[in-house]
Design a protein around this motif. Structure first.
Motif, mmCIF file in Angstrom:
data_model
loop_
_atom_site.group_PDB
_atom_site.id
_atom_site.type_symbol
_atom_site.label_atom_id
_atom_site.label_comp_id
_atom_site.label_asym_id
_atom_site.label_seq_id
_atom_site.Cartn_x
_atom_site.Cartn_y
_atom_site.Cartn_z
ATOM 1 N N UNK A 113 0.835 -1.206 0.000
ATOM 2 C CA UNK A 113 0.000 0.000 0.000
ATOM 3 C C UNK A 113 0.872 1.259 0.000
ATOM 4 N N UNK A 114 1.936 1.214 0.801
ATOM 5 C CA UNK A 114 2.820 2.378 0.838
ATOM 6 C C UNK A 114 3.592 2.498 -0.471
ATOM 7 N N UNK A 115 3.955 1.360 -1.087
ATOM 8 C CA UNK A 115 4.663 1.383 -2.367
ATOM 9 C C UNK A 115 3.802 2.049 -3.443
ATOM 10 N N UNK A 116 2.497 1.796 -3.415
ATOM 11 C CA UNK A 116 1.598 2.427 -4.379
ATOM 12 C C UNK A 116 1.580 3.943 -4.182
ATOM 13 N N UNK A 117 1.546 4.382 -2.922
ATOM 14 C CA UNK A 117 1.588 5.824 -2.632
ATOM 15 C C UNK A 117 2.932 6.417 -3.064
ATOM 16 N N UNK A 118 3.987 5.657 -2.829
ATOM 17 C CA UNK A 118 5.339 6.109 -3.195
ATOM 18 C C UNK A 118 5.435 6.341 -4.699
ATOM 19 N N UNK A 119 4.911 5.406 -5.504
ATOM 20 C CA UNK A 119 4.957 5.548 -6.958
ATOM 21 C C UNK A 119 4.084 6.709 -7.424
ATOM 22 N N UNK A 120 2.951 6.908 -6.778
ATOM 23 C CA UNK A 120 2.102 8.052 -7.113
ATOM 24 C C UNK A 120 2.840 9.361 -6.827
ATOM 25 N N UNK A 121 3.617 9.360 -5.741
ATOM 26 C CA UNK A 121 4.400 10.539 -5.411
ATOM 27 C C UNK A 121 5.462 10.816 -6.455
ATOM 28 N N UNK A 122 6.112 9.769 -6.948
ATOM 29 C CA UNK A 122 7.127 9.950 -7.992
ATOM 30 C C UNK A 122 6.507 10.516 -9.260
ATOM 31 N N UNK A 123 5.311 10.024 -9.585
ATOM 32 C CA UNK A 123 4.619 10.527 -10.773
ATOM 33 C C UNK A 123 4.252 11.994 -10.596
ATOM 34 N N UNK A 124 3.824 12.355 -9.383
ATOM 35 C CA UNK A 124 3.483 13.753 -9.106
ATOM 36 C C UNK A 124 4.682 14.670 -9.135
ATOM 37 N N UNK A 125 5.876 14.113 -8.884
ATOM 38 C CA UNK A 125 7.097 14.914 -8.921
ATOM 39 C C UNK A 125 7.619 15.106 -10.335
ATOM 40 N N UNK A 126 6.910 14.527 -11.318
ATOM 41 C CA UNK A 126 7.299 14.721 -12.711
ATOM 42 C C UNK A 126 8.386 13.771 -13.188
ATOM 43 N N UNK A 160 8.790 1.186 -10.905
ATOM 44 C CA UNK A 160 7.718 0.238 -10.592
ATOM 45 C C UNK A 160 8.195 -1.201 -10.790
ATOM 46 N N UNK A 161 8.922 -1.446 -11.886
ATOM 47 C CA UNK A 161 9.394 -2.795 -12.160
ATOM 48 C C UNK A 161 10.352 -3.273 -11.079
ATOM 49 N N UNK A 162 11.218 -2.390 -10.614
ATOM 50 C CA UNK A 162 12.163 -2.744 -9.555
ATOM 51 C C UNK A 162 11.439 -3.133 -8.272
ATOM 52 N N UNK A 163 10.359 -2.438 -7.967
ATOM 53 C CA UNK A 163 9.590 -2.768 -6.768
ATOM 54 C C UNK A 163 8.795 -4.061 -6.950
ATOM 55 N N UNK A 164 8.347 -4.320 -8.179
ATOM 56 C CA UNK A 164 7.590 -5.551 -8.435
ATOM 57 C C UNK A 164 8.460 -6.778 -8.202
ATOM 58 N N UNK A 165 9.755 -6.685 -8.509
ATOM 59 C CA UNK A 165 10.650 -7.813 -8.254
ATOM 60 C C UNK A 165 10.610 -8.195 -6.769
ATOM 61 N N UNK A 166 10.583 -7.200 -5.894
ATOM 62 C CA UNK A 166 10.595 -7.453 -4.451
ATOM 63 C C UNK A 166 9.204 -7.607 -3.881
ATOM 64 N N UNK A 167 8.210 -6.972 -4.523
ATOM 65 C CA UNK A 167 6.835 -6.970 -4.021
ATOM 66 C C UNK A 167 5.907 -7.415 -5.152
#
Length: 390
Positions: free
Chosen positions: A72-85, A95-102
């Protein structure tokens, strides 16, 4: 064992078969009772945990209890990266790097022990298990990228005061002896690669290969070059964008950092080859069309994957085994540093954010070079050489 008001308690949890350090307090803003529990293997560890929790609460460092899971926090983290441009391709890689672990980040039904844990329950041991599992099936470079992404994810949680410390910060990934994330070709290997390339049919691909080897440009930076970006009189080219593949389609992206926009001088031999190639194209294209044409591909840059396939086949024919595109950039930097070009100059040519980035990547080579610079006092003063005793 109770500690009095505000001191918390420790006790043994029979169902969990673990000791519990429990701290309760009243939230001054809401007047509600809050509780935080942490588990330990022994009573002594529970006592130490409790003391740490009391100290953190006194300093305002104790995270508020949260049921948020890692995914859940990873999803928020990725949304934050997208918002940062963050650039689309960079966001896709993150996202792919996180999918390997999660894995459940991509497939909610996937087996994912770490992803389903509460964020505040994660300890270094949990991260270490994921890293150890990844090492069984992925290349060291991939595992290192995943670990760095997990560090960034948990560091963001620390900044938001959801975690007191980064559970991935203590993990160290050591590569097997003699194995590195990137390969630097030896001079004779570079010569062999170029010989095979010159004997092949694709002149454009061979020229692209030379450009990468002689400038240290990234693949996407070279593919994005138009003839108007190359000054053949001054002998330099301008890097200001990159041609990459996003969601299966080629697209232009802007540099990650300010220093990635740069002017790169061209070696004389490469400059002559580029002049000859442009003169040949000028016989077929009007001047205004030629200036807008891409160096590699004409009216549209080559597919980014095309050069990967070309290099793989070329390296096999040259008997060099596996050579990746990034290895060409690593080769240029390693050859430049080994020949005494200052670190600051190499960092600037590579478009790194700072020399510290370059130092972190090529530290192994620089250390080897530094060991070669020693002062022999006997030689300096002209004293007789010391002979080893039999």
């Amino acid at each position: 064992m109770a500690r009095g008001k505000g001191g918390g308690t420790t006790y043994y949890h029979k169902a969990a078969q673990k000791w519990v350090a429990e701290l309760r307090w009243v939230d001054e803003a809401t007047g509600k009772l809050k509780k935080l529990c942490r588990y330990a293997r022994t009573r002594r560890e529970a006592e130490e945990l409790l003391a740490k929790m009391v100290a953190e609460r006194a300093q305002g460092l104790l995270p508020e209890p949260s049921q948020v899971t890692v995914v859940q926090f990873a999803q928020r983290y990725l949304q934050g990266l997208e918002g940062e441009g963050l650039r689309p391709n960079s966001l896709r890689l993150a996202r792919q790097e996180l999918v390997y672990a999660l894995p459940s980040l991509k497939d909610p039904s996937a087996h994912d022990p770490l992803g389903r844990m509460r964020l505040q329950e994660v300890r270094p041991l949990h991260v270490q298990r994921v890293v150890d599992q990844l090492r069984q099936g992925y290349a060291p470079r991939t595992v290192r990228k995943v670990l760095n992404r997990l560090r960034a994810l948990f560091q963001r949680a620390c900044e938001l005061e959801l975690l007191p410390r980064n559970p991935a910060g203590a993990i160290r990934l050591r590569l097997p002896q003699g194995e590195r994330a990137a390969r630097a070709l030896e001079p004779q290997e570079v010569l062999r690669l170029l010989e095979v390339a010159d004997g092949a049919r694709s002149r454009e691909m061979a020229l692209l290969l030379r450009l990468l080897l002689e400038t240290g440009l990234r693949r996407g930076e070279a593919l994005a070059l138009q003839w108007r970006d190359v000054d053949l009189e001054r002998g330099e080219l301008r890097v200001w964008r990159s041609w990459t593949k996003v969601n299966g389609k080629g697209d232009f992206t802007q540099p990650k950092t300010r220093t990635a926009r740069r002017v790169v001088p061209l070696p004389q031999s490469l400059l002559l080859r580029l002049r000859a190639w442009k003169e040949e194209l000028a016989q077929r294209l009007p001047q205004e069309v030629l200036e807008e044409a891409f160096l590699f591909g004409g009216n549209k840059p080559f597919d980014p994957d095309a050069f990967n396939h070309y290099l793989r086949r070329l390296a096999q024919r040259a008997g060099l085994g596996k050579v990746r595109v990034h290895d060409l950039r690593h080769t240029w930097a390693s050859l430049a540093l080994s020949r005494g070009i200052p670190l600051e100059v190499v960092s600037e040519r590579l478009g790194h954010a700072s020399p510290h980035v370059t130092l972190g990547i090529y530290r192994h080579l620089l250390e080897e070079e530094r060991r070669g610079y020693v002062v022999d006092l006997e030689t300096l003063l002209g004293l007789p050489a010391v002979r080893p005793q039999a």
